[in-house]
Design an enzyme around this catalytic site. Structure first.
Site, PDB file in Angstrom:
ATOM      1  N   LYS A   1     -37.050  74.994 139.142  1.00 23.70           N
ATOM      2  CA  LYS A   1     -36.167  76.154 139.117  1.00 23.70           C
ATOM      3  C   LYS A   1     -35.619  76.379 140.525  1.00 23.70           C
ATOM      4  O   LYS A   1     -36.302  76.880 141.403  1.00 23.70           O
ATOM      5  CB  LYS A   1     -36.898  77.411 138.647  1.00 23.70           C
ATOM      6  CG  LYS A   1     -35.904  78.486 138.230  1.00 23.70           C
ATOM      7  CD  LYS A   1     -36.259  79.896 138.624  1.00 23.70           C
ATOM      8  CE  LYS A   1     -36.092  80.267 140.052  1.00 23.70           C
ATOM      9  NZ  LYS A   1     -34.724  80.345 140.577  1.00 23.70           N
TER      10      LYS A   1
ATOM     11  N   GLU B   1     -39.611  87.726 159.704  1.00 17.94           N
ATOM     12  CA  GLU B   1     -38.691  86.591 159.605  1.00 17.94           C
ATOM     13  C   GLU B   1     -37.272  87.112 159.356  1.00 17.94           C
ATOM     14  O   GLU B   1     -37.032  87.866 158.414  1.00 17.94           O
ATOM     15  CB  GLU B   1     -39.130  85.698 158.448  1.00 17.94           C
ATOM     16  CG  GLU B   1     -38.302  84.438 158.347  1.00 17.94           C
ATOM     17  CD  GLU B   1     -38.804  83.516 157.234  1.00 17.94           C
ATOM     18  OE1 GLU B   1     -38.954  83.998 156.100  1.00 17.94           O
ATOM     19  OE2 GLU B   1     -39.033  82.328 157.522  1.00 17.94           O
TER      20      GLU B   1
ATOM     21  N   CYS C   1     -37.412  77.576 157.861  1.00 14.75           N
ATOM     22  CA  CYS C   1     -38.700  78.268 157.938  1.00 14.75           C
ATOM     23  C   CYS C   1     -39.445  77.912 159.218  1.00 14.75           C
ATOM     24  O   CYS C   1     -40.204  78.721 159.731  1.00 14.75           O
ATOM     25  CB  CYS C   1     -39.529  77.931 156.717  1.00 14.75           C
ATOM     26  SG  CYS C   1     -39.660  76.158 156.448  1.00 14.75           S
TER      27      CYS C   1
ATOM     28  N   GLU D   1     -45.372  77.249 150.149  1.00 15.89           N
ATOM     29  CA  GLU D   1     -44.754  76.987 151.464  1.00 15.89           C
ATOM     30  C   GLU D   1     -43.886  78.200 151.756  1.00 15.89           C
ATOM     31  O   GLU D   1     -42.840  78.393 151.130  1.00 15.89           O
ATOM     32  CB  GLU D   1     -43.886  75.723 151.407  1.00 15.89           C
ATOM     33  CG  GLU D   1     -44.650  74.442 151.113  1.00 15.89           C
ATOM     34  CD  GLU D   1     -45.504  73.960 152.283  1.00 15.89           C
ATOM     35  OE1 GLU D   1     -45.390  74.503 153.397  1.00 15.89           O
ATOM     36  OE2 GLU D   1     -46.302  73.041 152.060  1.00 15.89           O
TER      37      GLU D   1
HETATM   38  P1  NAD Z   1     -37.022  83.742 147.889  1.00 20.67           P
HETATM   39  O1  NAD Z   1     -38.480  83.975 148.034  1.00 20.67           O
HETATM   40  O2  NAD Z   1     -36.140  84.912 147.718  1.00 20.67           O
HETATM   41  O3  NAD Z   1     -36.735  82.784 146.629  1.00 20.67           O
HETATM   42  C1  NAD Z   1     -37.294  81.507 146.506  1.00 20.67           C
HETATM   43  C2  NAD Z   1     -37.272  81.097 145.055  1.00 20.67           C
HETATM   44  O4  NAD Z   1     -38.133  81.972 144.315  1.00 20.67           O
HETATM   45  C3  NAD Z   1     -35.915  81.190 144.367  1.00 20.67           C
HETATM   46  O5  NAD Z   1     -35.785  80.095 143.486  1.00 20.67           O
HETATM   47  C4  NAD Z   1     -36.015  82.485 143.577  1.00 20.67           C
HETATM   48  O6  NAD Z   1     -35.172  82.531 142.440  1.00 20.67           O
HETATM   49  C5  NAD Z   1     -37.470  82.462 143.159  1.00 20.67           C
HETATM   50  N1  NAD Z   1     -38.056  83.771 142.839  1.00 20.67           N
HETATM   51  C6  NAD Z   1     -37.627  85.002 143.196  1.00 20.67           C
HETATM   52  N2  NAD Z   1     -38.475  85.945 142.727  1.00 20.67           N
HETATM   53  C7  NAD Z   1     -39.457  85.299 142.069  1.00 20.67           C
HETATM   54  C8  NAD Z   1     -40.643  85.714 141.405  1.00 20.67           C
HETATM   55  N3  NAD Z   1     -41.008  86.999 141.315  1.00 20.67           N
HETATM   56  N4  NAD Z   1     -41.444  84.771 140.855  1.00 20.67           N
HETATM   57  C9  NAD Z   1     -41.133  83.455 140.966  1.00 20.67           C
HETATM   58  N5  NAD Z   1     -40.022  83.004 141.583  1.00 20.67           N
HETATM   59  C10 NAD Z   1     -39.193  83.917 142.138  1.00 20.67           C
HETATM   60  O7  NAD Z   1     -36.604  82.869 149.146  1.00 20.67           O
HETATM   61  P2  NAD Z   1     -35.133  82.391 149.572  1.00 20.67           P
HETATM   62  O8  NAD Z   1     -34.395  83.569 150.112  1.00 20.67           O
HETATM   63  O9  NAD Z   1     -34.523  81.601 148.475  1.00 20.67           O
HETATM   64  O10 NAD Z   1     -35.475  81.369 150.763  1.00 20.67           O
HETATM   65  C11 NAD Z   1     -35.739  81.767 152.070  1.00 20.67           C
HETATM   66  C12 NAD Z   1     -37.238  81.845 152.330  1.00 20.67           C
HETATM   67  O11 NAD Z   1     -37.842  80.589 152.058  1.00 20.67           O
HETATM   68  C13 NAD Z   1     -37.578  82.145 153.768  1.00 20.67           C
HETATM   69  O12 NAD Z   1     -38.611  83.103 153.811  1.00 20.67           O
HETATM   70  C14 NAD Z   1     -38.091  80.822 154.318  1.00 20.67           C
HETATM   71  O13 NAD Z   1     -38.962  80.907 155.384  1.00 20.67           O
HETATM   72  C15 NAD Z   1     -38.745  80.251 153.111  1.00 20.67           C
HETATM   73  N6  NAD Z   1     -38.861  78.792 153.246  1.00 20.67           N
HETATM   74  C16 NAD Z   1     -40.091  78.242 153.471  1.00 20.67           C
HETATM   75  C17 NAD Z   1     -40.225  76.880 153.657  1.00 20.67           C
HETATM   76  C18 NAD Z   1     -41.569  76.252 153.892  1.00 20.67           C
HETATM   77  O14 NAD Z   1     -41.697  75.066 153.628  1.00 20.67           O
HETATM   78  N7  NAD Z   1     -42.567  76.959 154.366  1.00 20.67           N
HETATM   79  C19 NAD Z   1     -39.105  76.059 153.597  1.00 20.67           C
HETATM   80  C20 NAD Z   1     -37.858  76.647 153.379  1.00 20.67           C
HETATM   81  C21 NAD Z   1     -37.754  78.015 153.192  1.00 20.67           C
END
Ligand code: NAD
Length: 495
Positions: free
Chosen positions: A190, A399, A300, A266
């Site tokens: 997803k 962040e 990230c 992650e």
């Molecule tokens: P997000 O947490 O808003 O969303 C990530 C994913 O989760 C999306 O597909 C979203 O639709 C889904 N999602 C949203 N609510 C959910 C729920 N309640 N249950 C399950 N899934 C849900 O993050 P974002 O804005 O898409 O991405 C940015 C974030 O990702 C930043 O915090 C960044 O640090 C992190 N990130 C981490 C890594 C890592 O490897 N540690 C890598 C890249 C990005």
């Protein structure tokens, strides 16, 4: 490797999701728009899946796991992964153009973390699966007086729900799909609603150019975040592999508890770039500046706190600002651009809230501090350097996910380590010193999953990556990344 001089302007977005081996629209026939963040133009649409589509995808993945030989056929998995890798390579220029348009990533990054590196990772994991020791003999022993021959077998967990963000979609998707499939799992992916085409293109390539059996990979696009939550709660899903914000990761972990799923997270970061007093200050500051501008700070692992010796503070700020000033936000299709747009207006407003907070808390901007004046279209923010805040401020603790760097003075190595570790996160970091032993000593005391020393780069398919504390649970990449998707079964027979 694709031709860097090739025409990168043409691509066709895949509007359909991918379920049970076929591309198809949402059951409801609804769609949602995917936007070019550099121009705000609508690129096209993607299927807007709902709970019934996710239900279909989970059922297909379950069936493929339970009723085919996929989980027991390593050879087939290796050849399937190689087919997918070859298909991506064949279409690399098209993928490159699409990724720049949908993600707003600088084109130059598609030659590294945004495309070529994740493709290389796919080839690496296929090789690893081929040589991996799936069974290990433990010899004979007589536990409780019963002479027995024992061995350990590594097996797939089952159905993996992979939930991904938008910032480096190919890297994160393939860092999950590659090892999950190599291990013998079936997957429901997803992707984030901001970058659906970077995911659906995989459905097209899998259907048209690989022998991956129907149901082994399913991709459900949706504008509705709750489909991710559905993966975490559905009892047919055995493991959730999530990359995204820490706030969402906590929800995923809690939702997965009801069915005691294996959870791989992650999450976010607020990594420190530590400069010691004997370091090459200009080299360090230039690297810190370059890092935070890359992809407009939407990474990230990007180091967003620059910790410099108090006596060298002004010099460090000048040096950093000079380089950041040269890396101003620009057109991501320009090969010279480092800092492109933010992904969305929502994300830009979030960054602007943090910039306002910085000022309210007594900070000031050395450069930047707002939208890019000469870019009225697109979600651009100027690279911003902030001084006057201490490490306890929200801007230094939370962040931001934008090209925003806060400079904080430290009073020696112990203080630098304490400041670096004074964070809820523990994802990455950097240390600079002319004395290698001193740098390694500081790196070893940093409570983070990765640390670069004097510009060394750990990012590679064979190097485990992941977070301490609220930056995550588990490891991606390397052997550890494969084993994240494996169960351990111990067997014994009479000796
Ligand atoms: P997000 O947490 O808003 O969303 C990530 C994913 O989760 C999306 O597909 C979203 O639709 C889904 N999602 C949203 N609510 C959910 C729920 N309640 N249950 C399950 N899934 C849900 O993050 P974002 O804005 O898409 O991405 C940015 C974030 O990702 C930043 O915090 C960044 O640090 C992190 N990130 C981490 C890594 C890592 O490897 N540690 C890598 C890249 C990005």
């Amino acid at each position: 490797m694709s031709d860097p001089n090739a025409n990168t302007t043409t691509f066709t977005g895949e509007e359909r999701m991918f379920v049970a081996g076929k591309r198809r629209p949402a059951r409801s026939k609804k769609v949602f728009a995917t936007i070019n963040p550099a121009t705000e133009e609508t690129l096209g649409v993607a299927a807007d899946g709902d709970a019934s589509d996710m239900d279909d995808a989970i059922a297909a993945a379950r069936k493929a796991f339970d009723e085919t030989t996929w989980c027991r056929d390593v050879e087939r998995r290796v050849s399937s992964l190689r087919q997918l890798h070859a298909a991506m390579e064949r279409h690399a220029d098209e993928l490159r153009a699409m990724t720049v348009a949908e993600v707003g990533t600088p084109l130059s990054m598609t030659y590294t973390a945004q495309l070529d590196a994740p493709m290389e990772g796919l080839a690496w994991i296929a090789d690893l699966a081929e040589r991996y020791e799936w069974e290990r003999d433990l010899g004979d022993a007589a536990p409780l007086g019963i002479a027995s021959h024992r061995w350990v077998r590594r097996e797939a967990r089952g159905v993996v729900g992979a939930i991904t963000p938008w910032n480096v979609p190919h890297q994160i998707q393939l860092a999950k799909l590659g090892p999950a499939l190599a291990a013998g799992n079936t997957v429901v992916l997803k992707p984030a609603p901001d970058t659906p085409w970077c995911a659906t293109v995989l459905g097209r390539l899998i259907e048209e150019e690989t022998d991956i059996p129907p149901g082994v990979v399913n991709i459900v696009t949706s504008s509705d975040h709750s489909l991710g939550a559905q993966l975490a709660t559905d009892p047919r899903v055995d493991q959730v592999s999530f990359t995204g914000s820490t706030v969402t990761g906590k929800k995923v972990m809690a939702a997965s508890a009801e069915t005691v799923k294996s959870v791989h997270l992650e999450l976010g970061g607020k990594s420190a770039f530590v400069v010691l007093d004997d370091a090459d200050l200009r080299g360090a500051c230039a690297t810190a500046a370059f890092t935070v501008c890359t992809h407009a700070g939407q990474g990230c692992v990007i180091t967003t706190r620059l910790l410099v010796p108090r006596a060298l503070f002004d010099e460090a700020v000048d040096s950093t600002a000079r380089v950041m000033g040269k890396l101003g936000a620009g057109d991501p299709t320009d090969p010279g651009t480092i800092c492109g747009p933010l992904i969305s207006d929502r994300q830009r407003r979030r960054v602007e809230e943090y910039l306002a907070l910085a000022v309210a808390d007594g900070g000031s901007f050395v450069i930047g501090g707002g939208r890019t004046a000469d870019r009225p279209r697109g979600f651009f923010i100027d690279p911003t350097l902030i001084v006057g805040l201490d490490n306890s401020s929200r801007v230094a603790q939370e962040e931001i996910f934008g090209p925003v760097l806060v400079v904080i003075p430290h009073d020696g190595d112990d203080d630098a380590v304490a400041l670096a570790n004074d964070s809820p996160y523990g994802l990455s970091g950097s240390v600079w010193s002319a004395d290698r032993e001193r740098a390694v000593g500081v790196a070893n005391r940093m409570r983070t999953g990765t640390v670069g020393i004097n510009g060394g780069l750990w990012f590679s398919p064979d190097v485990p990556f992941g977070g301490y504390r609220q930056s995550g649970v588990g490891r991606e990449a390397g052997v550890a990344g494969l084993e994240e998707y494996l169960e351990t079964k111990s067997l014994a027979e009479p000796a």
